[in-house]
Scaffold this motif. Sequence first.
Motif, short mmCIF file in Angstrom:
data_model
loop_
_atom_site.label_atom_id
_atom_site.label_comp_id
_atom_site.label_asym_id
_atom_site.label_seq_id
_atom_site.Cartn_x
_atom_site.Cartn_y
_atom_site.Cartn_z
N LEU A 1 0.83 -1.20 0.00
CA LEU A 1 0.00 0.00 0.00
C LEU A 1 0.86 1.26 0.00
CD1 LEU A 1 -2.83 -1.01 2.51
CD2 LEU A 1 -3.00 -0.80 0.02
N ALA A 2 1.96 1.22 0.77
CA ALA A 2 2.85 2.38 0.82
C ALA A 2 3.51 2.62 -0.54
CB ALA A 2 3.92 2.17 1.89
N ALA A 3 3.89 1.54 -1.22
CA ALA A 3 4.50 1.68 -2.54
C ALA A 3 3.51 2.26 -3.54
CB ALA A 3 5.01 0.32 -3.03
N LEU A 4 2.27 1.78 -3.51
CA LEU A 4 1.24 2.30 -4.41
C LEU A 4 0.96 3.77 -4.13
CD1 LEU A 4 -1.26 -0.71 -4.47
CD2 LEU A 4 0.23 0.05 -6.33
N ALA A 5 0.87 4.12 -2.85
CA ALA A 5 0.61 5.51 -2.48
C ALA A 5 1.75 6.42 -2.92
CB ALA A 5 0.39 5.62 -0.97
N THR A 6 2.98 5.94 -2.74
CA THR A 6 4.14 6.74 -3.14
C THR A 6 4.15 6.97 -4.65
OG1 THR A 6 5.43 5.83 -1.30
CG2 THR A 6 6.66 6.87 -3.09
N ALA A 7 3.90 5.90 -5.39
CA ALA A 7 3.86 6.04 -6.85
C ALA A 7 2.74 6.97 -7.29
CB ALA A 7 3.68 4.66 -7.49
N GLY A 8 1.62 6.93 -6.56
CA GLY A 8 0.49 7.76 -6.93
C GLY A 8 0.72 9.25 -6.73
N VAL A 9 1.43 9.60 -5.65
CA VAL A 9 1.65 11.03 -5.37
C VAL A 9 2.96 11.54 -5.94
CG1 VAL A 9 0.29 10.84 -3.25
CG2 VAL A 9 2.79 10.64 -3.13
N TYR A 10 3.79 10.66 -6.44
CA TYR A 10 5.13 11.05 -6.90
C TYR A 10 5.12 12.23 -7.88
CZ TYR A 10 9.94 10.65 -8.53
OH TYR A 10 11.25 10.92 -8.85
N PRO A 11 4.24 12.23 -8.89
CA PRO A 11 4.26 13.36 -9.84
C PRO A 11 3.95 14.71 -9.20
CG PRO A 11 3.05 11.49 -10.74
CD PRO A 11 3.27 11.20 -9.29
N ARG A 12 3.29 14.71 -8.05
CA ARG A 12 2.91 15.97 -7.41
C ARG A 12 3.92 16.45 -6.38
NH1 ARG A 12 -2.25 15.61 -4.54
NH2 ARG A 12 -2.11 13.34 -4.44
N LEU A 13 4.98 15.69 -6.18
CA LEU A 13 5.99 16.07 -5.19
C LEU A 13 6.96 17.08 -5.80
CD1 LEU A 13 6.75 12.52 -3.73
CD2 LEU A 13 5.41 14.34 -2.65
N PRO A 14 7.52 17.97 -4.97
CA PRO A 14 8.47 18.97 -5.48
C PRO A 14 9.82 18.34 -5.81
CG PRO A 14 8.29 19.13 -3.10
CD PRO A 14 7.25 18.13 -3.52
N ASP A 15 10.62 19.06 -6.57
CA ASP A 15 11.93 18.54 -6.96
C ASP A 15 12.85 18.36 -5.75
OD1 ASP A 15 11.18 18.49 -9.60
OD2 ASP A 15 11.96 20.50 -10.03
N GLN A 16 12.74 19.23 -4.75
CA GLN A 16 13.50 19.12 -3.51
C GLN A 16 12.52 18.90 -2.36
OE1 GLN A 16 16.97 19.26 -2.84
NE2 GLN A 16 17.14 18.97 -5.06
N MET A 17 12.81 17.91 -1.52
CA MET A 17 11.90 17.57 -0.43
C MET A 17 12.62 17.56 0.91
SD MET A 17 9.82 14.41 -2.20
CE MET A 17 8.99 14.04 -0.63
N VAL A 18 11.89 17.91 1.94
CA VAL A 18 12.44 17.86 3.30
C VAL A 18 12.54 16.41 3.74
CG1 VAL A 18 12.11 18.56 5.70
CG2 VAL A 18 11.39 20.08 3.85
N HIS B 1 7.88 7.71 6.72
CA HIS B 1 7.82 7.88 5.26
C HIS B 1 6.59 8.69 4.87
CE1 HIS B 1 8.00 6.98 1.02
NE2 HIS B 1 6.89 6.27 1.05
N ALA B 2 5.46 8.41 5.50
CA ALA B 2 4.23 9.15 5.20
C ALA B 2 4.37 10.62 5.57
CB ALA B 2 3.05 8.53 5.95
N VAL B 3 5.07 10.90 6.67
CA VAL B 3 5.29 12.29 7.08
C VAL B 3 6.09 13.03 6.01
CG1 VAL B 3 6.52 13.75 8.73
CG2 VAL B 3 5.09 11.87 9.55
N VAL B 4 7.12 12.38 5.47
CA VAL B 4 7.93 13.00 4.42
C VAL B 4 7.08 13.31 3.19
CG1 VAL B 4 9.85 12.63 2.81
CG2 VAL B 4 10.07 11.95 5.21
N LEU B 5 6.24 12.35 2.79
CA LEU B 5 5.38 12.57 1.62
C LEU B 5 4.36 13.68 1.88
CD1 LEU B 5 4.64 8.91 0.42
CD2 LEU B 5 6.38 10.51 -0.42
N MET B 6 3.75 13.67 3.05
CA MET B 6 2.76 14.69 3.37
C MET B 6 3.38 16.08 3.37
SD MET B 6 0.71 12.64 6.37
CE MET B 6 -0.36 14.01 6.80
N THR B 7 4.58 16.17 3.92
CA THR B 7 5.27 17.46 3.92
C THR B 7 5.55 17.92 2.50
OG1 THR B 7 6.29 16.94 6.06
CG2 THR B 7 7.28 18.71 4.77
#
Length: 261
Positions: free
Chosen positions: A59-76, A144-150
């Motif tokens: 589930l985490a892998a699917l969620a990561t792949a799903g939001v990946y295009p919306r993530l910024p180039d640099q992440m906290v 991991h979820a915190v990093v993605l949410m941020t």
Amino acid sequence: MADGPGGPAVTSHGSGSGPEAGGPAMSSRGGHAAPPQDGQGPDRDDRGRDVLEWLLLALAALATAGVYPRLPDQMVIHWNAAGQPDGWAPRAFAAWFGWATAAGTYLLLKVLPSIDPRRANYPRFAGAYRLVRQITVLFLLGVHAVVLMTGLGIPVAVDRVIGLGVGLMLIIMGNVMGQVRPNFFFGIRTPWTLSSEAVWRKTHRAGGWLFILAGLAIATTAFLPPSWTVPVILASVIGVTMGTTVYSYLLWRRLNGADMG
């Protein structure tokens, strides 16, 4: 010293009472189950019970792949004790590093029993080991979820979330610590616990209390000013480490007093 806290301990064979729970398992026909034989796989009671970890990782892998295009180039990817960002990484690394860490930790915890010289003891605390493995994977996926949410711009009180997560982990670990049997990878490993099963058993019963108290203390930092976080965590870690080390040594001396002359 009391033998364990009052909360129910989670076991693979029934219920117990606190860190000291987890005695010999009872067979379905009554009486004690036969002790594990040398050479038996340490995961013989664990096969087919990894569904939770597989599901969480999938589930985490699917969620990561799903939001990946919306993530910024640099992440906290790192925050200081006050919950302020102080470390960044490229999206390709930041988006998947947490997931890879959780997956790698799961695989490591699966492999370690097989290479432990005392692997025959693992079936004796299979339920406790499985539970700790599950909450460890869950905690890492939570980070991991915190990093993605941020990265998605969703506000997260990182210091509070991490403090609460670490505290809950320690509380759960403390509740099953008394079930852990001698091994070289997991538990309170001092020269004195490793040299005596009696010292190991009693130290883990007492240590379970310390883990629970430390977990409660760290969890409370989620509701305290950020300046409290580091001192409370340091005091908790030092307290558990020193407490279990000194206790195991004193217990070993008492149990071996006659031999020491």
